[in-house]
Design a protein around this motif. Structure first.
Motif, PDB file in Angstrom:
ATOM      1  N   ILE A   1       9.834  79.192 -24.526  1.00  0.00           N
ATOM      2  CA  ILE A   1      10.002  78.010 -25.364  1.00  0.00           C
ATOM      3  C   ILE A   1      11.505  77.759 -25.436  1.00  0.00           C
ATOM      4  CG2 ILE A   1       9.701  77.009 -27.660  1.00  0.00           C
ATOM      5  CD1 ILE A   1       7.060  77.469 -26.300  1.00  0.00           C
ATOM      6  N   HIS A   2      11.974  76.713 -24.766  1.00  0.00           N
ATOM      7  CA  HIS A   2      13.406  76.412 -24.737  1.00  0.00           C
ATOM      8  C   HIS A   2      13.743  75.481 -25.901  1.00  0.00           C
ATOM      9  CE1 HIS A   2      13.780  78.383 -20.905  1.00  0.00           C
ATOM     10  NE2 HIS A   2      12.861  77.597 -20.365  1.00  0.00           N
ATOM     11  N   GLY A   3      14.596  75.939 -26.796  1.00  0.00           N
ATOM     12  CA  GLY A   3      14.948  75.146 -27.973  1.00  0.00           C
ATOM     13  C   GLY A   3      14.143  75.578 -29.171  1.00  0.00           C
ATOM     14  N   ASP A   4      14.544  76.707 -29.746  1.00  0.00           N
ATOM     15  CA  ASP A   4      13.830  77.303 -30.886  1.00  0.00           C
ATOM     16  C   ASP A   4      14.235  76.567 -32.168  1.00  0.00           C
ATOM     17  OD1 ASP A   4      12.602  78.846 -32.729  1.00  0.00           O
ATOM     18  OD2 ASP A   4      13.668  80.704 -32.278  1.00  0.00           O
TER      19      ASP A   4
ATOM     20  N   CYS B   1       0.788  80.344 -34.444  1.00  0.00           N
ATOM     21  CA  CYS B   1       1.137  81.235 -33.332  1.00  0.00           C
ATOM     22  C   CYS B   1       2.515  81.827 -33.587  1.00  0.00           C
ATOM     23  CB  CYS B   1       1.154  80.475 -32.009  1.00  0.00           C
ATOM     24  SG  CYS B   1      -0.467  80.119 -31.367  1.00  0.00           S
ATOM     25  N   LYS B   2       2.608  83.126 -33.538  1.00  0.00           N
ATOM     26  CA  LYS B   2       3.898  83.774 -33.722  1.00  0.00           C
ATOM     27  C   LYS B   2       4.713  83.660 -32.441  1.00  0.00           C
ATOM     28  CE  LYS B   2       2.194  87.182 -37.052  1.00  0.00           C
ATOM     29  NZ  LYS B   2       2.029  88.614 -37.341  1.00  0.00           N
ATOM     30  N   PHE B   3       6.010  83.545 -32.635  1.00  0.00           N
ATOM     31  CA  PHE B   3       6.877  83.564 -31.464  1.00  0.00           C
ATOM     32  C   PHE B   3       8.067  84.465 -31.753  1.00  0.00           C
ATOM     33  CE2 PHE B   3       8.094  80.029 -34.108  1.00  0.00           C
ATOM     34  CZ  PHE B   3       9.469  80.007 -34.095  1.00  0.00           C
ATOM     35  N   GLU B   4       8.622  85.004 -30.683  1.00  0.00           N
ATOM     36  CA  GLU B   4       9.678  85.999 -30.809  1.00  0.00           C
ATOM     37  C   GLU B   4      10.932  85.511 -30.107  1.00  0.00           C
ATOM     38  OE1 GLU B   4       7.775  89.155 -28.836  1.00  0.00           O
ATOM     39  OE2 GLU B   4       6.228  89.425 -30.359  1.00  0.00           O
ATOM     40  N   PRO B   5      12.066  85.437 -30.818  1.00  0.00           N
ATOM     41  CA  PRO B   5      13.318  85.045 -30.157  1.00  0.00           C
ATOM     42  C   PRO B   5      13.645  86.021 -29.043  1.00  0.00           C
ATOM     43  CG  PRO B   5      13.562  85.019 -32.546  1.00  0.00           C
ATOM     44  CD  PRO B   5      12.253  85.687 -32.252  1.00  0.00           C
ATOM     45  N   SER B   6      14.172  85.497 -27.932  1.00  0.00           N
ATOM     46  CA  SER B   6      14.531  86.367 -26.824  1.00  0.00           C
ATOM     47  C   SER B   6      15.829  87.100 -27.131  1.00  0.00           C
ATOM     48  CB  SER B   6      14.705  85.540 -25.544  1.00  0.00           C
ATOM     49  OG  SER B   6      15.796  84.647 -25.695  1.00  0.00           O
TER      50      SER B   6
ATOM     51  N   GLU C   1       9.776  83.509 -26.984  1.00  0.00           N
ATOM     52  CA  GLU C   1       8.544  83.851 -26.290  1.00  0.00           C
ATOM     53  C   GLU C   1       7.373  83.755 -27.275  1.00  0.00           C
ATOM     54  OE1 GLU C   1       8.747  87.345 -23.564  1.00  0.00           O
ATOM     55  OE2 GLU C   1      10.710  87.626 -24.488  1.00  0.00           O
ATOM     56  N   VAL C   2       6.206  83.382 -26.753  1.00  0.00           N
ATOM     57  CA  VAL C   2       5.011  83.299 -27.582  1.00  0.00           C
ATOM     58  C   VAL C   2       4.308  84.647 -27.534  1.00  0.00           C
ATOM     59  CG1 VAL C   2       2.930  81.975 -28.067  1.00  0.00           C
ATOM     60  CG2 VAL C   2       4.823  80.908 -26.839  1.00  0.00           C
TER      61      VAL C   2
ATOM     62  N   MET D   1       6.815  71.771 -29.223  1.00  0.00           N
ATOM     63  CA  MET D   1       6.084  73.012 -28.977  1.00  0.00           C
ATOM     64  C   MET D   1       6.210  73.966 -30.169  1.00  0.00           C
ATOM     65  SD  MET D   1       4.638  72.469 -26.163  1.00  0.00           S
ATOM     66  CE  MET D   1       3.974  74.066 -25.710  1.00  0.00           C
ATOM     67  N   VAL D   2       7.372  74.008 -30.766  1.00  0.00           N
ATOM     68  CA  VAL D   2       7.574  74.853 -31.947  1.00  0.00           C
ATOM     69  C   VAL D   2       6.743  74.320 -33.113  1.00  0.00           C
ATOM     70  CG1 VAL D   2       9.273  75.695 -33.623  1.00  0.00           C
ATOM     71  CG2 VAL D   2       9.873  75.599 -31.198  1.00  0.00           C
ATOM     72  N   GLN D   3       6.675  72.998 -33.256  1.00  0.00           N
ATOM     73  CA  GLN D   3       5.837  72.398 -34.307  1.00  0.00           C
ATOM     74  C   GLN D   3       4.373  72.778 -34.116  1.00  0.00           C
ATOM     75  OE1 GLN D   3       6.498  68.152 -34.235  1.00  0.00           O
ATOM     76  NE2 GLN D   3       8.725  68.373 -34.399  1.00  0.00           N
ATOM     77  N   LEU D   4       3.902  72.728 -32.863  1.00  0.00           N
ATOM     78  CA  LEU D   4       2.513  73.071 -32.577  1.00  0.00           C
ATOM     79  C   LEU D   4       2.230  74.548 -32.827  1.00  0.00           C
ATOM     80  CD1 LEU D   4       1.893  70.975 -29.336  1.00  0.00           C
ATOM     81  CD2 LEU D   4       0.729  70.691 -31.533  1.00  0.00           C
ATOM     82  N   MET D   5       3.188  75.409 -32.474  1.00  0.00           N
ATOM     83  CA  MET D   5       3.004  76.841 -32.733  1.00  0.00           C
ATOM     84  C   MET D   5       2.875  77.100 -34.225  1.00  0.00           C
ATOM     85  SD  MET D   5       5.257  79.019 -30.015  1.00  0.00           S
ATOM     86  CE  MET D   5       6.806  78.233 -30.384  1.00  0.00           C
TER      87      MET D   5
END
Length: 341
Positions: free
Chosen positions: A67-70, A85-90, A246-247, A76-80
């Motif tokens: 996911i580019h642009g956290d 859906c959890k996401f993890e900063p790289s 990352e998702v 995509m972040v709004q949808l997560m």
């Protein structure tokens, strides 16, 4: 014999159950009371977003990953957030700096694609990075200054700017020789080992590493190899703020969550390979866009044919599939698409 009426009358047919096709289906269902169907040739949704889970529970992305642009400006972040859906900063670039990954297979930039098995030396990595940065910075300067009248691919530009590196004979792997000469031109002669055998191995290593860096940067990040990407417009575009993420369930797993309501309602038809998209001719010889007929073959072991007819058709197929469908003797679209892809 098909279990579906022939033809199935609809308002809109969507080709492809990747992110674009799913977004179109959700939008039509939210805003209009349309009868729609999403046709997907594979046995899964997601297109190039594909996640497989290993026996020990690790989600492995075989396609899109980042996911580019956290940031919340990113849809995509709004949808997560909406789908929980959890996401993890790289790992940040500063933390990752200095870490060396073991590379066991490198590929030379040639028509033969000769592999080299090696654990790259630190010196080889440094020299390759210098050569790559020279190529990248020259591209950025041309892009920023609009310095050429006629657009070229990046490779054509390099061949033109560094004419002195061109070999006299352009047979076989002449591009290998060009890039070797370019390496000689851009690096300090003191970086090259004196021993001839060591020198040959070192140049092979640097050449392979330069190609690897070019592939990672241009093909992974910019979406095209240097013999395809525009030197003038290849870097156009904007970036969202925030880093990469990352998702946790995998990118493909996240797309599956978006598809679940459509799958439950029978909107998505998997294993439906489209064989033709026909826009019917109207009485005056023009094309009547209100009547599009799509023929499919079901992957059911019998290749059962199913026909759908609708007022509109949204094509959300990958570029490679579209190109296949517009070349050769059998065209996917009738009449053929007016513009080359």
């Amino acid at each position: 014999m098909s279990s579906y009426p022939t033809p199935v009358e609809l308002d809109c047919i969507i080709l492809g159950a990747g992110p674009s096709g799913l977004a179109a289906a959700h939008r039509l269902r939210e805003c209009y009371s349309h009868r729609i169907v999403v046709l997907e040739g594979r046995n899964r949704v997601g297109g190039r977003a594909y996640t497989r889970t290993t026996p020990d529970g690790v989600n492995l992305d075989l396609g899109g990953k980042w996911i580019h642009g956290d940031c919340m400006d990113n849809r995509m972040v709004q949808l997560m957030d909406e789908y929980n859906c959890k996401f993890e900063p790289s790992v940040s670039r500063s933390k990752a700096r200095g870490r060396r990954k073991k590379v066991t297979r490198l590929v030379l930039p040639s028509t033969t694609q000769t592999p080299i098995s090696a654990n790259p030396s630190r010196k080889g990595m440094q020299v390759a990075n210098k050569v790559f940065q020279e190529i990248k910075s020259s591209h950025e300067k041309v892009h920023e200054n609009d310095a050429i009248k006629n657009d070229l691919t990046l490779e054509e530009y390099l061949l033109d700017v560094h004419k002195d590196c061109l070999p006299k004979d352009r047979d076989g792997s002449w591009k290998d020789l060009f890039y070797r000469n370019l390496i000689f031109k851009l690096i300090d002669p003191g970086d090259i080992p004196i021993d001839s055998d060591e020198s040959a191995h070192f140049l092979n290593e640097v050449l392979a590493l330069v190609n690897l860096k070019i592939c990672i940067y241009y093909e992974s990040w910019e979406g095209a190899p240097i013999n395809k990407i525009s030197v003038q417009h290849g870097l156009d575009g904007t970036e969202l703020s925030g880093g990469d993420a990352e998702v946790s369930c995998g990118y493909g797993g996240f797309i599956r969550k978006l598809a679940e309501p459509l799958l439950q309602d029978g909107v998505i038809r998997l294993n439906h390979k489209v064989t033709s998209v026909i826009s019917n001719d109207s009485a005056d010889g023009g094309v009547d866009i209100s009547r599009v007929t799509v023929r499919c073959e079901m992957n059911d072991g019998y290749q059962t044919e199913v026909i759908f007819r609708a007022k509109f058709c949204i094509v959300a197929l990958p570029l490679g599939v579209l190109r296949q469908g517009t070349t050769g003797e059998e065209h996917l679209f009738s009449p053929p698409l007016s513009q080359p892809i």
